[in-house]
Design an enzyme around this catalytic site. Structure first.
Site, PDB file in Angstrom:
ATOM      1  N   TRP A 522     -21.795  49.860  61.705  1.00  0.00           N
ATOM      2  CA  TRP A 522     -23.050  49.098  61.575  1.00  0.00           C
ATOM      3  C   TRP A 522     -23.379  48.260  62.822  1.00  0.00           C
ATOM      4  O   TRP A 522     -23.965  47.196  62.713  1.00  0.00           O
ATOM      5  CB  TRP A 522     -23.009  48.169  60.359  1.00  0.00           C
ATOM      6  CG  TRP A 522     -22.632  48.815  59.071  1.00  0.00           C
ATOM      7  CD1 TRP A 522     -23.439  49.591  58.293  1.00  0.00           C
ATOM      8  CD2 TRP A 522     -21.380  48.727  58.374  1.00  0.00           C
ATOM      9  NE1 TRP A 522     -22.754  49.995  57.162  1.00  0.00           N
ATOM     10  CE2 TRP A 522     -21.497  49.477  57.189  1.00  0.00           C
ATOM     11  CE3 TRP A 522     -20.167  48.083  58.637  1.00  0.00           C
ATOM     12  CZ2 TRP A 522     -20.457  49.603  56.273  1.00  0.00           C
ATOM     13  CZ3 TRP A 522     -19.128  48.217  57.726  1.00  0.00           C
ATOM     14  CH2 TRP A 522     -19.283  48.963  56.563  1.00  0.00           C
ATOM     15  N   HIS A 523     -22.988  48.760  63.991  1.00  0.00           N
ATOM     16  CA  HIS A 523     -23.305  48.024  65.219  1.00  0.00           C
ATOM     17  C   HIS A 523     -24.444  48.698  65.981  1.00  0.00           C
ATOM     18  O   HIS A 523     -24.491  48.656  67.209  1.00  0.00           O
ATOM     19  CB  HIS A 523     -22.064  47.925  66.121  1.00  0.00           C
ATOM     20  CG  HIS A 523     -20.945  47.148  65.499  1.00  0.00           C
ATOM     21  ND1 HIS A 523     -19.700  47.056  66.064  1.00  0.00           N
ATOM     22  CD2 HIS A 523     -20.892  46.421  64.361  1.00  0.00           C
ATOM     23  CE1 HIS A 523     -18.920  46.311  65.290  1.00  0.00           C
ATOM     24  NE2 HIS A 523     -19.624  45.919  64.247  1.00  0.00           N
ATOM     25  N   TYR A 524     -25.334  49.343  65.255  1.00  0.00           N
ATOM     26  CA  TYR A 524     -26.440  50.053  65.913  1.00  0.00           C
ATOM     27  C   TYR A 524     -27.285  49.061  66.714  1.00  0.00           C
ATOM     28  O   TYR A 524     -27.399  47.890  66.371  1.00  0.00           O
ATOM     29  CB  TYR A 524     -27.287  50.820  64.883  1.00  0.00           C
ATOM     30  CG  TYR A 524     -27.674  50.000  63.682  1.00  0.00           C
ATOM     31  CD1 TYR A 524     -28.760  49.144  63.727  1.00  0.00           C
ATOM     32  CD2 TYR A 524     -26.923  50.054  62.499  1.00  0.00           C
ATOM     33  CE1 TYR A 524     -29.102  48.372  62.631  1.00  0.00           C
ATOM     34  CE2 TYR A 524     -27.255  49.290  61.404  1.00  0.00           C
ATOM     35  CZ  TYR A 524     -28.341  48.442  61.479  1.00  0.00           C
ATOM     36  OH  TYR A 524     -28.678  47.665  60.408  1.00  0.00           O
TER      37      TYR A 524
END
Ligand SMILES: Cc1cc2nc3c(=O)[nH]c(=O)nc-3n(C[C@H](O)[C@H](O)[C@H](O)COP(=O)(O)OP(=O)(O)OC[C@H]3O[C@@H](n4cnc5c(N)ncnc54)[C@H](O)[C@@H]3O)c2cc1C
Length: 588
Positions: A522-524
């Site tokens: 979830w580090h987009y």
């Protein structure tokens, strides 16, 4: 005596907000701060003029998230600030507030959930925040700063950066109590040579370290929304359930100039919030890496042909909006254990020199709440459903899965994961609108592992992870027999939850394993990069009075985990703007 205890209990429940409530439902302590209000309380143009209320702002911040909250809090020291956040408040939402519910919030796919699920066209299930506090209200809590190389590369003032991190840390960051699963990771990382041990530190250093967390020792989450309490309540207004639909531009001059935003409230009624008429006043987008590019496109800033296809009036043709989206691919190995592991998210990290980070989590889903909870297709745990081919994952299959899950012995959920994720992925994708409804996710593609160097690093990372699994720190600790690599990898393929067709029994090829089991950490980031969409000061190129301050401006995700730097960035840009406008009088 009984009465005294009853009063104490009520007081305790009130203080710690342990009364469960889902987002959107009323609660006497729901909003915590007096400057937070529902969007429907926004005075309409006619009522504001009749009441004499001055309904204009120096700054309108779109998105009360990880960057938006510290930014608004800082700007409100001297200026009138309006924050518009599409989600509700995190304070009395038990899915948000407790570490033990981390995966339940992600699995809640209802329209009022604090987490809005999306599936990238790659077939990877992902999530974006929809709540005040943004990602800090639904994330895994790990807190660690960016490297000095990163700060140099983005051209930030190192002194102000070093003043801004502690501003966050003093308010909401804690040292974790290291749990056994995380101790096993620490010791096995050191055994395989990811050294030295740098102890507990926020700094990004090669070797093994323990980082900070936004969970306190009671497992209670502290979010960026709490940073709003440092703001000036006289000058700060935060509206929740306020979904911005577009920025309004005055296009009569030489350059388009933002004059305000249109937003809808929780009843679907539209409002217009307006900037006071000074050239330095701004609409600041802090809507996140999905929300900010989406908002630019909906407001007419983006590739002309794409905008015209959706009948969006073109304010500025910029082919780079929504381009260069990236997500750090994560692959995990499931490590079974013969005893229940305490739930931990991330506490320890191995920072390797090969561009791979190693972390671990443990003990999901053992509480009764979790066993009974409807995780359905968004299950973030050992997914029985993942063994079914994607096309057969029908609502009936989901129901059958839920029934099966209820009957599963608790032992089925014992164990944990060793995660490897690659730093600064070179593979990039893009984001485009599918329609003009701001509530719908845009289409997002990350093209995981399309660059061979990313795939190679995944293979290297999995090799390290398999060594860790076999180290005595895990085999002693889990009291499992030394698992064969083949068996562990196969069970990881089966446990994996994405919508990519699987190749079990093909784990000899680690490349295939990486491609089949890729998930997200979830580090987009990206979509509104510095240089192509915004200036180094983060002002949107080609228009006046719009800035972007959030993870959409990053070309790489900072540190091993970004939230520290995203929050710091909110404080940093707030302080910079105050200094630029007021000089010494900024007092900061
Ligand atoms: C499940 C999960 C786990 C993670 N774990 C970690 C971790 O352990 N450590 C770490 O460092 N990082 C972690 N991250 C990453 C980190 O939380 C994010 O990178 C960071 O929060 C992004 O911040 P942002 O300000 O760019 O966006 P956000 O924090 O997402 O803020 C955007 C805000 O804008 C609002 N918004 C969007 N569109 C609109 C609109 N049209 N109108 C009004 N409001 C709007 C959203 O509701 C949201 O509140 C995790 C993320 C997730 C999702």
């Amino acid at each position: 005596m009984a009465l005294v205890w009853a009063v104490k209990l009520v007081l305790f429940l009130w203080l710690f907000n342990v009364l469960p409530s889902s987002q959107g439902k009323g609660n006497f302590n729901e909003f915590r701060y007096p400057f937070i209000k529902r969007a429907s309380t926004f005075p309409s143009a006619s009522s504001s003029s009749s009441s004499g209320h001055n309904n204009v702002y120096d700054y309108i911040v779109v998105g009360g998230g990880t960057a938006g909250c510290p930014l608004a809090s800082t700007l409100s020291q001297k200026f009138n600030v309006l924050v518009l956040e599409r989600g509700g408040v995190p304070f009395a939402n038990s899915n948000v507030s407790f570490l033990r519910n981390f995966h339940i919030a992600l699995a809640d796919t209802s329209p009022t959930s604090a987490s809005q699920a999306f599936i990238s066209t790659d077939g990877v299930i992902n999530a974006r925040a929809r709540v005040l506090g943004g990602g800090t209200s639904i994330n895994a809590g790990f807190y660690t700063r960016a490297s000095t190389r990163f700060v140099k590369s983005v051209g930030w003032d190192a002194k102000l950066v070093n003043e801004s991190y502690p501003w966050i840390e003093k308010q909401i960051v804690h040292q974790p109590k290291l749990e056994p699963w995380q101790v096993a990771l620490r010791d096995s990382l050191l055994d395989v040579g990811i050294s030295p041990f740098n102890g507990f530190t926020y700094d990004h250093l090669y070797g093994t370290k323990v980082g900070g967390t936004i969970f306190d020792r009671f497992g209670r989450r502290h979010t960026a929304a709490e940073l709003l309490s440092s703001g000036n309540p006289q000058k700060l207004t935060v509206l929740v359930y306020a979904t911005v639909q577009r920025i309004v531009f005055d296009t009569s001059g030489k350059r388009p100039k933002a004059v305000g935003v249109i937003f809808k409230d929780e009843n679907g009624n539209q409002h217009e919030a307006v900037l006071a008429d000074k050239p330095q006043n701004e609409v600041i987008l802090s809507s996140g890496a999905i929300g900010s590019p989406q908002m630019l496109l909906l407001s007419g800033i983006g590739p002309k042909a794409d905008l015209e296809k959706l009948n969006i009036p073109v304010v500025l043709d910029n082919k780079f909006v929504g381009k260069g989206m990236a997500d750090n691919p994560m692959n995990a190995i499931f490590v079974p254990s013969n005893k229940a592991e305490k739930q931990t998210l991330i506490q320890t990290v191995g920072i390797t020199k090969m561009g791979v980070y190693i972390e671990a989590s443990s003990g999901f889903s053992q509480s009764m709440d979790s066993i009974q909870c409807h995780h359905g297709i968004m299950s973030a745990e050992i997914g029985q459903l993942s063994t079914i081919p994607p096309k057969q994952r029908t609502p009936e299959a989901v129901q059958a899965y839920i029934r099966r899950k209820r009957n599963l012995p608790h032992e089925a959920f014992k164990g944990g994961f060793i995660l490897e994720k690659i730093a600064y992925p070179i593979s990039k994708g893009d984001l485009s609108l599918v329609n003009t409804n701001v509530d719908d996710n845009p289409s997002v593609t990350f093209n995981y592992f399309s660059h061979p160097y990313d795939l190679q690093r995944c293979v290297d990372g999995i090799r390290v992870a398999t060594k860790l699994v076999q180290s005595e720190h895990f085999t002693n600790y889990t009291r499992c027999n030394k698992e064969t690599v083949e068996k562990v990898l196969n069970s990881s393929v089966e446990a994996n939850v994405n919508l990519i067709p699987k190749h079990t029994n093909d784990t000899k090829s680690l490349e295939q394993f990486c491609k089949d089991t890729v998930i997200t950490i979830w580090h987009y980031h990206g979509g509104a990069h510095v240089g192509t969409v915004v200036s180094p000061q983060h002002k949107v190129l080609g228009v006046d009075r719009v800035r972007v301050v959030d993870s959409s401006t990053f070309s790489e995700s900072p540190g091993t985990n970004p939230q520290a730097t995203v929050m710091m960035m909110g404080r940093y840009f707030g302080a910079k703007i105050l200094r630029e406008r007021l000089g010494r009088a900024a007092g900061i």
